[in-house]
Design a protein around this motif. Structure first.
Motif, PDB file in Angstrom:
ATOM      1  N   SER A  27     -17.719 108.835 -42.616  1.00  0.00           N
ATOM      2  CA  SER A  27     -17.579 107.411 -42.344  1.00  0.00           C
ATOM      3  C   SER A  27     -18.607 106.673 -43.175  1.00  0.00           C
ATOM      4  N   THR A  70     -16.717 101.698 -35.640  1.00  0.00           N
ATOM      5  CA  THR A  70     -16.214 102.904 -36.306  1.00  0.00           C
ATOM      6  C   THR A  70     -17.041 104.125 -35.931  1.00  0.00           C
ATOM      7  N   THR A  91     -13.387 107.480 -43.730  1.00  0.00           N
ATOM      8  CA  THR A  91     -13.213 106.138 -43.196  1.00  0.00           C
ATOM      9  C   THR A  91     -14.147 105.196 -43.943  1.00  0.00           C
ATOM     10  N   THR A 135     -19.233 100.231 -40.217  1.00  0.00           N
ATOM     11  CA  THR A 135     -20.379 101.126 -40.033  1.00  0.00           C
ATOM     12  C   THR A 135     -21.697 100.384 -39.855  1.00  0.00           C
ATOM     13  N   VAL A 142     -11.224 100.452 -41.841  1.00  0.00           N
ATOM     14  CA  VAL A 142     -11.389  99.710 -40.595  1.00  0.00           C
ATOM     15  C   VAL A 142     -11.782  98.278 -40.964  1.00  0.00           C
ATOM     16  N   ASP A 171     -10.970  96.606 -36.236  1.00  0.00           N
ATOM     17  CA  ASP A 171     -12.215  97.124 -35.661  1.00  0.00           C
ATOM     18  C   ASP A 171     -12.044  97.269 -34.150  1.00  0.00           C
ATOM     19  N   ASP A 214     -18.532  96.237 -35.111  1.00  0.00           N
ATOM     20  CA  ASP A 214     -18.613  97.508 -35.833  1.00  0.00           C
ATOM     21  C   ASP A 214     -18.622  98.685 -34.857  1.00  0.00           C
ATOM     22  N   ILE A 248      -8.944 103.122 -33.822  1.00  0.00           N
ATOM     23  CA  ILE A 248      -9.554 104.078 -34.747  1.00  0.00           C
ATOM     24  C   ILE A 248      -9.282 105.504 -34.281  1.00  0.00           C
TER      25      ILE A 248
END
Length: 164
Positions: A135, A86, A74, A78, A17, A51, A84, A56
């Motif tokens: 992740s 994810t 992933t 994070t 990502v 992102d 961010d 996603i």
């Protein structure tokens, strides 16, 4: 209790990502792929998305429904920046969370890699149907730490647990 594991090579999908990475510049994703292949597992698919929550999810959902994919990893997105997302996208797919992964990852990040900056990491793991999802941050240091100390050693056992 025995620590039984899946004895076959696992099928892995890797999602990076990032708003800026390409396959050539995706050092985090390349590091994940290196560890997967070195452990004799196979990369079934790999993608880079921006992102964006829906981008996603729209990549992950077909992977969760693909029987050849046992594990999704992933990288990126994070942290705690506004972009961010994810973790929000990934957690929306979890049927079960695996909180110990994030807890131990942050502990190891603190003690072995980035010190107190580890508090800003939102690394997570969980399960969607029969798919294990991790992740992790996108930096090579974070990926190396997660893959070498947690994901590669525990992946076969965790896959066995969710598929037995």
């Amino acid at each position: 209790m025995s620590h039984e594991t899946v004895q076959r090579p696992l099928g892995i999908a890797i999602l990076t990502v990032s708003d800026t990475r390409t396959i050539e510049t995706d050092k985090g994703g390349n590091t994940v792929e290196h560890f997967v292949l070195a452990a004799n597992h196979s990369v079934k698919d790999r993608a880079i998305v921006i992102d964006d929550y829906n981008s996603i999810r729209n990549t992950l959902i077909p992977w969760c429904n693909d029987e050849s994919i046992d594990v999704i990893i992933t990288t990126g997105g994070t942290g705690i920046a506004a972009r961010d997302v994810t973790i929000e996208a990934v957690k929306s797919l979890f049927e079960k969370q695996i909180p110990g992964f994030g807890e131990i990852f942050r502990y190891l990040s603190y003690t072995e890699d980035i010190g107190t900056k580890a508090i800003a990491s939102r690394a997570e793991a969980g399960v969607n149907t029969n798919t294990l999802i991790f992740s992790i941050p996108g930096s090579v240091g974070a990926v190396t730490l997660a893959m070498s100390q947690l994901i590669i050693p525990e992946m076969p056992h965790l896959v066995r647990e969710i598929t037995k």
